[in-house]
Structures are given as structure tokens and as C-alpha cells.
Design an enzyme around this catalytic site. Sequence first.
Site, PDB file in Angstrom:
ATOM      1  N   ARG A 103       0.614  -0.883  -0.307  1.00 56.08           N
ATOM      2  CA  ARG A 103      -0.184  -0.172  -0.410  1.00 56.08           C
ATOM      3  C   ARG A 103       0.839   1.399  -0.702  1.00 56.08           C
ATOM      4  O   ARG A 103       0.413   2.233  -0.147  1.00 56.08           O
ATOM      5  CB  ARG A 103      -0.756   0.060   0.935  1.00 56.08           C
ATOM      6  CG  ARG A 103      -1.762   0.926   1.311  1.00 56.08           C
ATOM      7  CD  ARG A 103      -2.560   1.033   2.173  1.00 56.08           C
ATOM      8  NE  ARG A 103      -2.916   0.167   3.222  1.00 56.08           N
ATOM      9  CZ  ARG A 103      -3.258  -0.103   4.851  1.00 56.08           C
ATOM     10  NH1 ARG A 103      -1.955   0.926   5.297  1.00 56.08           N
ATOM     11  NH2 ARG A 103      -3.123  -1.609   5.394  1.00 56.08           N
ATOM     12  N   ASP A 130      -5.229  23.521  -6.442  1.00 52.25           N
ATOM     13  CA  ASP A 130      -5.329  22.492  -6.951  1.00 52.25           C
ATOM     14  C   ASP A 130      -4.616  23.098  -8.660  1.00 52.25           C
ATOM     15  O   ASP A 130      -5.511  23.903  -9.435  1.00 52.25           O
ATOM     16  CB  ASP A 130      -7.383  22.455  -7.441  1.00 52.25           C
ATOM     17  CG  ASP A 130      -7.256  21.423  -8.379  1.00 52.25           C
ATOM     18  OD1 ASP A 130      -6.965  20.588  -9.072  1.00 52.25           O
ATOM     19  OD2 ASP A 130      -8.789  20.477  -7.923  1.00 52.25           O
ATOM     20  N   TYR A 146     -13.298  23.328  -7.243  1.00 58.16           N
ATOM     21  CA  TYR A 146     -14.049  22.172  -8.162  1.00 58.16           C
ATOM     22  C   TYR A 146     -14.500  21.005  -7.352  1.00 58.16           C
ATOM     23  O   TYR A 146     -14.835  21.250  -6.197  1.00 58.16           O
ATOM     24  CB  TYR A 146     -12.780  21.019  -8.251  1.00 58.16           C
ATOM     25  CG  TYR A 146     -13.237  19.508  -9.073  1.00 58.16           C
ATOM     26  CD1 TYR A 146     -13.420  19.293 -10.067  1.00 58.16           C
ATOM     27  CD2 TYR A 146     -13.580  18.488  -7.599  1.00 58.16           C
ATOM     28  CE1 TYR A 146     -14.085  18.605 -10.306  1.00 58.16           C
ATOM     29  CE2 TYR A 146     -13.351  17.223  -8.604  1.00 58.16           C
ATOM     30  CZ  TYR A 146     -14.025  16.845  -9.522  1.00 58.16           C
ATOM     31  OH  TYR A 146     -14.312  15.783 -10.388  1.00 58.16           O
ATOM     32  N   LYS A 191      -6.112  13.216 -15.493  1.00 56.46           N
ATOM     33  CA  LYS A 191      -6.684  14.763 -16.810  1.00 56.46           C
ATOM     34  C   LYS A 191      -5.350  14.689 -17.374  1.00 56.46           C
ATOM     35  O   LYS A 191      -5.228  13.904 -18.066  1.00 56.46           O
ATOM     36  CB  LYS A 191      -6.008  16.364 -16.122  1.00 56.46           C
ATOM     37  CG  LYS A 191      -7.541  16.267 -14.851  1.00 56.46           C
ATOM     38  CD  LYS A 191      -9.448  15.873 -15.484  1.00 56.46           C
ATOM     39  CE  LYS A 191     -10.110  15.383 -14.510  1.00 56.46           C
ATOM     40  NZ  LYS A 191     -10.695  16.241 -13.580  1.00 56.46           N
TER      41      LYS A 191
HETATM   42  C1  LIG Z   1     -11.208  16.256 -12.614  1.00 57.48           C
HETATM   43  C2  LIG Z   1     -10.252  16.906 -11.342  1.00 57.48           C
HETATM   44  C3  LIG Z   1     -10.397  16.808 -10.428  1.00 57.48           C
HETATM   45  C4  LIG Z   1     -10.853  15.089  -8.964  1.00 57.48           C
HETATM   46  O1  LIG Z   1     -10.203  14.526  -9.835  1.00 57.48           O
HETATM   47  P1  LIG Z   1     -10.821  12.504 -10.732  1.00 57.48           P
HETATM   48  O2  LIG Z   1      -8.980  11.539 -10.943  1.00 57.48           O
HETATM   49  O3  LIG Z   1     -12.028  13.017 -11.896  1.00 57.48           O
HETATM   50  O4  LIG Z   1     -11.329  12.250  -8.907  1.00 57.48           O
HETATM   51  C5  LIG Z   1     -10.098  17.336  -8.696  1.00 57.48           C
HETATM   52  N1  LIG Z   1      -9.659  18.827  -9.336  1.00 57.48           N
HETATM   53  C6  LIG Z   1     -10.074  19.209 -10.932  1.00 57.48           C
HETATM   54  C7  LIG Z   1      -9.811  20.941 -10.856  1.00 57.48           C
HETATM   55  C8  LIG Z   1     -10.199  18.486 -11.645  1.00 57.48           C
HETATM   56  O5  LIG Z   1     -10.447  19.081 -13.142  1.00 57.48           O
END
Ligand SMILES: *Cc1c(COP(=O)(O)O)cnc(C)c1O
Length: 348
Positions: free
Chosen positions: A19, A144, A72, A169
Site C-alpha cells: 500500500r 488545485d 472543483y 487529466k
Molecule cells: C477532475 C478534477 C479533479 C478530480 O479528479 P478525479 O481524478 O476525477 O477524481 C479535481 N480537481 C479538478 C480541477 C479536476 O478537474
Amino acid sequence: MLFDTVEELYNHNSTNYGRMGLGVQRELEAGLRALEGAEHARLTSNGMQACALAIAASVDAGDHILVSSSAYGPTRHFCETRLKAMGVEARFFDPLTGRDIEGLVQNNTKAIMLESPGSLTFDMMDTRAIVDIAKARDLITITDNTWGAGVYHKPLALGVDISVQALTKYVVGHSDVLGGAVMSNRKDVSRRINSVSMDWGLTLSPDDSYIALRGLRTLTTRLAAHEKNALEIAHWLEGRSDVAEVLHPALPSHPGHELWKRDFTGACGLFGLVLKDASTEAGDRFCEALDLIQMGFSWGGYESLIIPCDRQLTESHRKFDGPLLRLHIGLEGVEDIKRDLEKGFAAL
Ligand SMILES: *Cc1c(COP(=O)(O)O)cnc(C)c1O
């Protein structure tokens, strides 16, 4: 993991259980540290976990956290529900708040969560001003950094304490694997991140780590192509009479353009678009009329995507004159993308 001696088995300074990650996770962490200019990186199964981990590692029961209202959506939901249950109060603030954030800081405020630009409304935040206030008041700042992908924006270099990314992303880049990461340069903060991550059992699988690691190899090349395509489409949209506003920070018309120029070295493929003289329903029909560009919530992959956003806007978001759509521009030919968007305009 297997060991020959009891001493090695119980050596808590070395990795002794899957883990905690093995070789491939260590390689991915090293790549992300280099990308974000970070001393420490911790992997999670997805971006949402990374946001939750960064926040939970920064606050305790009785504390208060300031969160950008353009953050988000699921991050906001986490703050309103889980954090509340943990005895932490979250207050959402206008992303255009700069130095004035000082007026929102309470005696029990511990952290500030930023997202610049916000991934629905594309408001640019004055990160430097907020970091100045946070440092003076000994608050932990979290960004973020999914939009900047660690390539076009380096929050840690601006003095932010924690940078978070949804690897899902651009790092993964092919819309086929989820992943997240939390990066920091502060030893004390990283210790807390590791501790909360262990308690919650957060991890990224070896196969998914491998895919993300491979994505890092082509990240800057792909991003440059997304940037070029998206800018061309943004300029084209801005020149149209049926478009009220294009929300792309690299356009000089964007209200946050100067902040973007100061704190970013490029733009990804994600931006917003407001249709002129159209209803929310007309915006929906616009999206449904497209063939090449399909509707999907994710972004950062090779393909162009669109979503109507009005349903996601809350009272704390700024108001728009028409339906707000979000476009992710992929790696297709620009003329094909334009031809597809023309179908949407024809449907209006
Ligand atoms: C997609 C996204 C997340 C979350 O990511 P996941 O892998 O889908 O959980 C967090 N912050 C932003 C700005 C995002 O676009």
C-alpha cells in the site's frame, strides 16, 4: 514484499507493504517532484482523493478553512459534508478576492484552498497576494493545479504549501486511468499528508502508476498541442457574433489575463464559452448537435469534449449573460473541430 530477517521486516524506515507503493510509484513520485519543484509527493487513486487528503492534512476539529467558491464541485461538497462532520467549518470566498482575504481570516482559520483558474468559470486568482496574507497569518495554502498540470503553473515556487493534481487529466492524457497526487516542500506538512494517507489507506495501483509515469514522458508535447489548438478555437469563437464571451485566460480580453501572464507560462486546452441571446436549453441543444466533440465530464485527454455548465453553477458563482459551456480542445485537426462547432451554432 518479502524479507529474509525480522530486523528488515520490522524496519519502519523502509517500504514494507504494497500500500505504500513500490518501485513504479517511487518513479512516478520522483517525476512529479521534478515537475512541480517539490520535495515530497504522495499518490492517490484519483484527483478527488488528492484534494480531500490535502485539505484533511491541513485542518483539525474546531478549525476553519477558506475555500475558493470556484473550486472543483466535489471538493466543495467534501468541505460542506465530510469536513463539517469532522468539526471543521468551511467558508467559500469569491475567487477574485486578493489581499482582502485577510478580512475573512478568523482566529481558528488554518488553511486556504485555491484553484486558478476555476475549472468552470475560469476566474484567475491573485495567488501571490493570498500567499502573502497566508504566510503572515501562518495559514497553509493549497492549490488545485490540475489546469496548469504542473507545467504551466508552479504554485510551490510562488510560496503555496501544497499543490494538488488530478493526474487523470493531462498527466495520464488518454482518458483511461484515474490518479491523483499531493506535492509539498514543507516537511511538517508532508508528514501530516503521509500520516492521513496511511490512516485512510490511500494508494495508486502499480499499473495505473505506470500509465501515469508514461504520460509524463509526453506531457509537455501534448500540452503544447492542446494549447495551440485551443487558442486558435478561442480566437475564432471570440470573433463570432453568436458568442457573448470566451473565458480563456490567455486571451487579452479575459479579466484575469494580467494575473495569468504573471503566474503562468502557458494555457491548457480547457476554457469556457458563453452563447449570446440563448437559453440554457439552447445551450443543451448546441452540445447535443455536435458529432466529433462529445459530452463528457473529464478533460485532459486526446479528444475534444463539451459540457453545458449552467446546472453546476451555484449562488456563489458569477452570473453569465447566456448559457455557459465548457470546451476541452483535444488533438484533432482544428478545421474538423471548427466544422463540428458550426453544427452547434446552426442548431441555435
Ligand atoms: C477532475 C478534477 C479533479 C478530480 O479528479 P478525479 O481524478 O476525477 O477524481 C479535481 N480537481 C479538478 C480541477 C479536476 O478537474
